[in-house]
Design a protein around this motif. Structure first.
Motif, PDB file in Angstrom:
ATOM      1  N   ALA A 151     -32.079  60.838  11.299  1.00 45.61           N
ATOM      2  CA  ALA A 151     -31.173  60.124  12.197  1.00 45.61           C
ATOM      3  C   ALA A 151     -31.888  59.752  13.492  1.00 45.61           C
ATOM      4  O   ALA A 151     -31.701  58.655  14.037  1.00 45.61           O
ATOM      5  CB  ALA A 151     -29.948  60.990  12.485  1.00 45.61           C
ATOM      6  N   LEU A 196     -25.205  59.385   0.925  1.00 51.41           N
ATOM      7  CA  LEU A 196     -25.171  59.526   2.377  1.00 51.41           C
ATOM      8  C   LEU A 196     -24.418  58.318   2.920  1.00 51.41           C
ATOM      9  O   LEU A 196     -24.861  57.171   2.763  1.00 51.41           O
ATOM     10  CB  LEU A 196     -26.578  59.571   2.965  1.00 51.41           C
ATOM     11  CG  LEU A 196     -26.636  59.568   4.494  1.00 51.41           C
ATOM     12  CD1 LEU A 196     -26.205  60.918   5.038  1.00 51.41           C
ATOM     13  CD2 LEU A 196     -28.025  59.205   4.995  1.00 51.41           C
ATOM     14  N   SER A 220     -23.246  56.241   6.097  1.00 52.30           N
ATOM     15  CA  SER A 220     -23.741  56.158   7.472  1.00 52.30           C
ATOM     16  C   SER A 220     -23.456  54.794   8.095  1.00 52.30           C
ATOM     17  O   SER A 220     -23.159  53.825   7.392  1.00 52.30           O
ATOM     18  CB  SER A 220     -25.248  56.424   7.508  1.00 52.30           C
ATOM     19  OG  SER A 220     -25.955  55.422   6.790  1.00 52.30           O
ATOM     20  N   THR A 221     -23.586  54.756   9.418  1.00 53.81           N
ATOM     21  CA  THR A 221     -23.486  53.510  10.172  1.00 53.81           C
ATOM     22  C   THR A 221     -24.321  53.642  11.443  1.00 53.81           C
ATOM     23  O   THR A 221     -24.300  54.680  12.111  1.00 53.81           O
ATOM     24  CB  THR A 221     -22.027  53.191  10.549  1.00 53.81           C
ATOM     25  OG1 THR A 221     -21.258  53.008   9.357  1.00 53.81           O
ATOM     26  CG2 THR A 221     -21.938  51.919  11.381  1.00 53.81           C
ATOM     27  N   TYR A 249     -25.491  56.512  16.020  1.00 57.92           N
ATOM     28  CA  TYR A 249     -25.675  56.711  14.569  1.00 57.92           C
ATOM     29  C   TYR A 249     -24.764  57.837  14.102  1.00 57.92           C
ATOM     30  O   TYR A 249     -24.675  58.884  14.755  1.00 57.92           O
ATOM     31  CB  TYR A 249     -27.123  57.065  14.235  1.00 57.92           C
ATOM     32  CG  TYR A 249     -27.335  57.317  12.750  1.00 57.92           C
ATOM     33  CD1 TYR A 249     -27.600  56.264  11.879  1.00 57.92           C
ATOM     34  CD2 TYR A 249     -27.251  58.606  12.219  1.00 57.92           C
ATOM     35  CE1 TYR A 249     -27.777  56.487  10.513  1.00 57.92           C
ATOM     36  CE2 TYR A 249     -27.426  58.826  10.859  1.00 57.92           C
ATOM     37  CZ  TYR A 249     -27.682  57.767  10.007  1.00 57.92           C
ATOM     38  OH  TYR A 249     -27.846  57.986   8.664  1.00 57.92           O
ATOM     39  N   GLY A 289     -23.777  59.850  10.305  1.00 56.95           N
ATOM     40  CA  GLY A 289     -24.047  59.985   8.872  1.00 56.95           C
ATOM     41  C   GLY A 289     -23.370  61.213   8.307  1.00 56.95           C
ATOM     42  O   GLY A 289     -23.255  62.243   8.982  1.00 56.95           O
ATOM     43  N   GLY A 344     -20.035  54.267   3.605  1.00 55.46           N
ATOM     44  CA  GLY A 344     -20.283  54.342   5.038  1.00 55.46           C
ATOM     45  C   GLY A 344     -19.310  53.489   5.833  1.00 55.46           C
ATOM     46  O   GLY A 344     -18.950  53.832   6.962  1.00 55.46           O
ATOM     47  N   ALA A 354     -18.188  56.437   8.172  1.00 51.63           N
ATOM     48  CA  ALA A 354     -18.944  56.436   9.432  1.00 51.63           C
ATOM     49  C   ALA A 354     -18.509  55.326  10.383  1.00 51.63           C
ATOM     50  O   ALA A 354     -18.502  55.526  11.600  1.00 51.63           O
ATOM     51  CB  ALA A 354     -20.442  56.319   9.132  1.00 51.63           C
TER      52      ALA A 354
END
Length: 555
Positions: free
Chosen positions: A395, A496, A498-499, A513, A515, A526, A530
């Protein structure tokens, strides 16, 4: 009878040994009688009686770790005449019943620790009770120095903790041990003070991240989650959260997984979030025909040696330009452009964005992002790297690389330690500086990428759930399959979600970030897990007065 030559040699050797030994004895006797030298005596130097460990603060001088006195209760078992009486007298003050006290005392032979730390408000009443019942010499109330962490579980993996000897074991407490806990100073000074350390963290932002990760945990039940907020102008880490967490003040109830800092030390394949940086590499090389819109029919097939490899998209995207590739996360388009780009040129830009780097931010460990060199790539490596597979990142690396997407195109060094100061006179002994690691991208390239991130938060974009009224932010969502190292396969279904966000998008102030690893709720995307957390974090920044809405002009 004649003496044999062998016996002659033996007698000669013995004679020589006796002669040599006699010389040594004579020399020793001479030294003892005539060359007696004066004896030099040494005394231990005077040093400070105690060392007070330095205090750790957030950037707003809120205390994260501080040295505090505490009181413990101990029994001199050999001096006790009536253990039942002693137990009944001290029980209310140590919050134990008499039977518990006696049972604990039975585990010792001479000196028993009954309570390591009692409530400060109980100290004087307990001492009065000891005096009243003439228990001096039988019960001791001892003052010692310990460490208190007022923020409890917030930033616990970052701050770390100390052992019973007062030595740093994890986190900042370990990495900055030399400064926080120096050797006692020479001289008549009673106390030596460790340096105070101010981190770049903002506890208000830290709380915000922790709240969002807890919400993700409650709703989506991930194995782990992580979040970061960086100051886009200088690389300061304003918040760094890792779930699961632990209360540093209750260290004994924590486990290794809770103490792991996933935001810094967890390396993973980032998935579609990485398309931002792949597109940057494509655009900088200038070899791909990105000015020609790519036609996405839901799949993309390319030849690798004698094999045909097909890449799937999550939907049919139609005509795709670079901005649309970001907003709709089109695998086919980024693969198509990456394969038009020289492999070494593609790799070199990713390398310059820090994806083969370990960052020293002042923590004990330094995870290194990894992309293998082109000479080791298979026929599909460049394609899969372009959408975030066949590489490892953290990250921290992703958020740091995003500093180069700001208008200046400069990759900044991330910072966690803001300054070190003297607790005696407040003088600054160290202060971080804004450090440009490399000028990577031009303003035209960064503007195009940020324009695509903005479109991702608008109707039809994958990041629509990150949209916040009054604030123009840009995002890139990702849902990365997690490779199972035992089977070397992506088929077990773990992901995973995430954004990555820049806010505000025209001239970013914050890089955010979020995740979540292996979510188990009713969605794995995501964009659904996220992205809403990003929106909530941005809303909190507005509430804290750290963001103000304005019209957007990307430049």
């Amino acid at each position: 009878m004649a003496t044999s030559p062998k016996h002659s040699y033996i007698r000669l050797f013995c004679l020589l040994c006796i002669t040599f030994l006699g010389i040594i004895l004579l020399r020793l006797g001479f030294l003892m009688l005539f060359e007696r030298r004066s004896v030099t005596s040494y005394t231990d130097p005077k040093v400070a009686n105690q060392v007070i460990r330095g205090t750790i603060y957030d950037r707003n001088q809120q205390i994260l770790a501080i040295q505090t006195p505490y009181w413990g209760v101990y029994l001199h078992l050999n001096a006790i005449k009536d253990l039942q009486l002693v137990s009944e007298v001290i029980a209310p003050y140590v919050q134990m019943n008499p039977d518990e006290i006696q049972k604990k005392a039975a585990a010792y032979t001479t000196y028993a620790q009954i309570k390591e730390r009692i409530d400060d408000r109980m100290v004087q009443p307990l001492m009065d009770a000891i005096q009243k019942y003439s228990l001096r010499g039988q019960v001791n109330v001892e003052k010692r120095m310990g460490r208190t962490y007022p923020a409890q579980f917030h930033a616990s993996q970052t701050i770390g903790f100390i052992n019973t000897e007062g030595e740093g074991i994890e986190g900042i407490e370990l990495s900055q041990e030399t400064y926080l806990n120096p050797y006692p100073a020479l001289g008549d000074t009673h106390t030596t003070y460790g340096q105070d350390i101010t981190l770049t963290l903002d506890l208000d932002i830290q709380y915000t991240l922790d709240v969002q990760l807890q919400q993700i945990a409650d709703e989506h039940m991930p194995d782990y989650a992580m979040a970061l907020v960086l100051d886009a102008s200088n690389g300061d880490i304003l918040g760094m959260s890792s779930y699961p967490w632990y209360d540093v003040n209750a260290l004994s109830s924590s486990n290794e997984e809770q103490r792991k800092n996933h935001a810094v030390n967890n390396l993973f394949e980032p998935g579609s979030v990485f398309k931002l940086f792949s597109l940057a590499a494509v655009l900088k090389s200038g070899e791909a025909h990105t000015e020609e819109s790519f036609e996405c029919d839901g799949t993309y097939t390319f030849k690798a040696g004698e094999s045909n490899i097909t890449i799937n998209c999550t939907a049919v995207h139609g005509l795709v330009d670079p901005e649309t590739m970001i907003s709709k996360s089109c695998n086919g388009a980024i693969v198509h452009w990456a394969l038009q780009t020289d492999a070494k040129a593609f790799y070199d830009v990713l390398n310059s964005l820090g994806f083969n780097t370990s960052y020293d931010i002042g923590l004990p460990s330094r995870a290194r992002s990894q992309i293998a060199p082109p000479s080791t790539w298979s026929g599909r490596s460049q394609a899969t790297i372009s959408f975030g597979q066949e590489l490892l990142s953290s990250a921290l690396h992703l958020a740091t690389a995003a500093t180069a997407l700001c208008p200046s195109g400069e990759l900044l060094r991330p910072n966690l330690i803001l300054r070190r100061t003297s607790p005696v006179d407040g003088s600054v002994l160290y202060e971080r500086e804004r450090t440009v690691l490399e000028k990577v991208l031009d303003s035209e390239t960064t503007a195009l990428i940020r324009s695509g991130m903005l479109k991702a938060t608008q109707q039809g974009g994958t990041g629509i759930r990150a949209h916040v009224a009054g604030i123009d932010l840009g995002v890139k969502t990702g849902t990365a399959q997690i490779l199972n190292p035992q089977t070397n396969s992506y088929e077990d279904g773990t992901v995973l979600a995430s954004t990555l966000a820049l806010v505000p998008i025209d001239n970013p102030k914050y890089i955010v970030y979020v995740g979540a690893g292996n979510p188990k709720g009713d969605t794995i995307w995501g964009s659904n897990i996220a992205a809403p957390a990003i929106a909530n974090i941005v809303q909190a920044l507005i509430s804290q007065g750290k963001l103000i809405g304005k019209n957007t002009t990307i430049r």
